[in-house]
Design an enzyme around this catalytic site. Sequence first.
Site, PDB file in Angstrom:
ATOM      1  CB  CYS A   2      69.854  45.080  34.771  1.00 50.74           C
ATOM      2  SG  CYS A   2      71.382  46.140  35.186  1.00 50.74           S
ATOM      3  NE  ARG A  27      66.410  41.456  37.470  1.00 48.24           N
ATOM      4  CZ  ARG A  27      66.764  39.955  37.739  1.00 48.24           C
ATOM      5  NH1 ARG A  27      66.084  39.369  38.635  1.00 48.24           N
ATOM      6  NH2 ARG A  27      67.969  39.702  37.436  1.00 48.24           N
ATOM      7  CD1 TRP A  73      71.313  48.292  41.803  1.00 46.27           C
ATOM      8  CD2 TRP A  73      73.135  47.356  41.119  1.00 46.27           C
ATOM      9  NE1 TRP A  73      72.006  48.336  42.903  1.00 46.27           N
ATOM     10  CE2 TRP A  73      73.102  47.685  42.583  1.00 46.27           C
ATOM     11  CE3 TRP A  73      74.193  46.738  40.387  1.00 46.27           C
ATOM     12  CZ2 TRP A  73      74.361  47.583  43.227  1.00 46.27           C
ATOM     13  CZ3 TRP A  73      75.162  46.350  41.374  1.00 46.27           C
ATOM     14  CH2 TRP A  73      75.101  46.783  42.616  1.00 46.27           C
ATOM     15  CG  ASN A  99      70.558  41.077  34.292  1.00 48.67           C
ATOM     16  OD1 ASN A  99      70.016  40.309  34.848  1.00 48.67           O
ATOM     17  ND2 ASN A  99      71.659  41.747  35.082  1.00 48.67           N
ATOM     18  N   GLY A 100      74.053  41.943  33.567  1.00 50.53           N
ATOM     19  CA  GLY A 100      75.174  41.251  33.984  1.00 50.53           C
ATOM     20  C   GLY A 100      76.537  41.959  33.852  1.00 50.53           C
ATOM     21  CD  GLU A 484      66.439  39.941  58.082  1.00 52.22           C
ATOM     22  OE1 GLU A 484      67.687  39.916  57.991  1.00 52.22           O
ATOM     23  OE2 GLU A 484      65.430  40.459  57.385  1.00 52.22           O
ATOM     24  CE  LYS A 488      64.937  43.554  55.830  1.00 53.08           C
ATOM     25  NZ  LYS A 488      65.480  42.318  55.618  1.00 53.08           N
ATOM     26  CD  GLU A 491      67.391  45.782  53.363  1.00 50.90           C
ATOM     27  OE1 GLU A 491      67.987  45.636  51.976  1.00 50.90           O
ATOM     28  OE2 GLU A 491      67.025  44.770  53.954  1.00 50.90           O
ATOM     29  CG  HIS A 507      83.408  41.586  75.309  1.00 56.43           C
ATOM     30  ND1 HIS A 507      84.416  41.268  75.993  1.00 56.43           N
ATOM     31  CD2 HIS A 507      82.156  41.014  75.324  1.00 56.43           C
ATOM     32  CE1 HIS A 507      83.902  40.325  76.790  1.00 56.43           C
ATOM     33  NE2 HIS A 507      82.734  39.922  76.389  1.00 56.43           N
ATOM     34  CE  LYS A 606      63.236  40.495  46.974  1.00 61.30           C
ATOM     35  NZ  LYS A 606      63.243  40.761  48.236  1.00 61.30           N
TER      36      LYS A 606
HETATM   37  O1  M6R Z   1      67.624  36.352  46.514  1.00 61.16           O
HETATM   38  P1  M6R Z   1      68.719  36.174  47.945  1.00 61.16           P
HETATM   39  O2  M6R Z   1      68.158  35.604  49.125  1.00 61.16           O
HETATM   40  O3  M6R Z   1      70.008  35.255  47.708  1.00 61.16           O
HETATM   41  O4  M6R Z   1      69.279  37.295  48.429  1.00 61.16           O
HETATM   42  C1  M6R Z   1      70.103  37.753  49.337  1.00 61.16           C
HETATM   43  C2  M6R Z   1      70.494  39.168  49.514  1.00 61.16           C
HETATM   44  O5  M6R Z   1      70.865  40.094  48.635  1.00 61.16           O
HETATM   45  C3  M6R Z   1      68.893  39.688  50.215  1.00 61.16           C
HETATM   46  O6  M6R Z   1      68.652  39.080  51.496  1.00 61.16           O
HETATM   47  C4  M6R Z   1      69.500  41.170  50.591  1.00 61.16           C
HETATM   48  O7  M6R Z   1      70.079  41.306  51.673  1.00 61.16           O
HETATM   49  C5  M6R Z   1      68.045  41.833  50.969  1.00 61.16           C
HETATM   50  N1  M6R Z   1      67.926  43.260  50.498  1.00 61.16           N
HETATM   51  C6  M6R Z   1      67.840  41.822  52.558  1.00 61.16           C
HETATM   52  O8  M6R Z   1      66.428  42.523  52.587  1.00 61.16           O
END
Ligand code: M6R
Length: 611
Positions: A2, A27, A73, A99-100, A484, A488, A491, A507, A606
Amino acid sequence: MCGIVGYTGYRDAFPVVVKGLKRLEYRGYDSAGIALHNQSLQVYKKMGKVADLEEHVVGKNIAGRTGIGHTRWATHGEPSDRNAHPHLSASGKLAMIHNGIIENYNQLKQELLQKGYQFISDTDTEVLLNFIDEIKENNHCSLEEAVRIALKRVTGAYVILLIEQDNPDTILAARKGSPLVIGVGKGEHFLGSDASPMLEYTKEVVYVNDYELAIIRPDELILKNLGNEVLTPYVQKLDIELAAIEKGGFDHFMLKEIFEQPQTIYDCLRGRLDAQKNKITLSGIEQYAKEICSANRIIMVACGTSWHAGLTAEYIFEECCRINVEVEYASEFRYRNPVIHPGDVIIAISQSGETADTLVAIENAKAKGAIILGVVNVVGSSIARISHAGAYTHAGPEIGVASTKAFTAQLAVLSMMALKIAQLRGTMPAERISYLLSELEEIPGKVQQILNDIAPIQSIAEKYAAARDFLYLGRGYNFPVALEGALKLKEISYIHAEGYPAAEMKHGPIALVDDQLPVVFVATRDSYHEKVISNMQEIKARKGKVIAVVSEGDETAISLSESAMIVPVCDEMLAPLLTVIPLQLLAYYIGVARGCDVDKPRNLAKSVTVE
Ligand code: M6R
């Protein structure tokens, strides 16, 4: 999660708040809303993005010099107009955004239901708002006093902003566990989850701490703690330019941020790395050199992409520093009652510096006597502030929800940390350190080389955009890169993708391989190369489609690949800084080809400030 924005001053609040909300959409973007003080409280809110809110208010009266806005969010209650913030209290005299998460909201709700309160939304926010409203009405006290009383009963995390019918130009704000920045202007004040909503108006900001409450008017900022003591706000100067948070001609922030990496890695190394003098300057490490050198182990704590950076760093630290490294998902670590001894060193890795699980994990470890080193991007963020020391990644604002430039900046910082500790502990020959330092210095140029020729990656993306699943494989330093790459892709394109150590394939995952499955190998020339080449053969023998990230000039790997993405040669320890780039681009172009909103993937935000 949020985003919250507030404004009080001499300008029309609506455009200031809406522009701020657009910058905070990373956010959360389930709904957006705004409350304005315009003789009375006016609330406009709409499910969807901020653009939907703008459409919704066409023809409506949006005057008012004081306003608060929210981009959501969803946690409590599905995304809908009804659950969108701001909420109005039952008395109609207060409007609030949040927010929270209010963890004990149900208990508070039951109390209010017994007193005859009714709720329009399913949110914890509306409960807290009416809880405040009820205290205010019952005790005939000020809003400030009511908020103070209410927050003493609340468990959970919050930033709340309130405006009040009877106080036209005042915003009341309070924080615990979620970020809040106040921008100080001349005759005006701004509020935001980060500084982006206020950048073109002021560079002077105050980061509000937990358990603090602010009363904000155009000409006045009063900061207090929950015990009603007045505090002196610590005004800091921002050094971010507006251009850093704009797209600068790119179609998406994600693409812009991928292309920024030669510069962001360079900025991260600048002033810290001097290969000619064989010198690394990291004041955080120097400050705790004695403790770090005598530590028995280092624990990396992070989530998501930052966790992948930690996993890569495990390989690097163990090689350079000959010290035991553990890599922990913050969300598991914090709940597990982990064994922590005074003097253990924890490295918290986070782009936002606000990830709730990482934050609580290090708070717990700190309480047990661990030394916390932060590797954080956002200056002044909660994780940065709670850490004993650390090193900022200096990647600049990362707005695309999928993390790209933050990852390579984290790797650059962690590599420097490992080499610095190796120097201090004397665990690696000086010539090898010196060689790695000059290799590190060459990384920005090599990343640029990859970015200069992205056409092959674009055509691979087009070819495989319709695939249902992807497998990513790598070994050694390149194993976390495979994870990673898979993250990517899933997501931003919503394609199912899994990352595995290449040897683990036999395995289980090999059962997935058929002539439809694209298998992405991260197969640069390194100590595992021959083994990876065998793994590629194994996939080919089962008719899988081999796509590979390979080193320039590696004809064997190229000939085994149906599609190859070529990166310059570099030392294997630093290879992830290069091999991840084609995987970021591959995910980006596949996401675009599938018509996905790559900067705002569904269900994500984010900054994950809920647990
Ligand atoms: O702000 P942070 O690096 O602590 O965030 C961690 C994860 O939420 C963040 O890396 C998330 O996995 C991203 N969407 C990856 O692209």
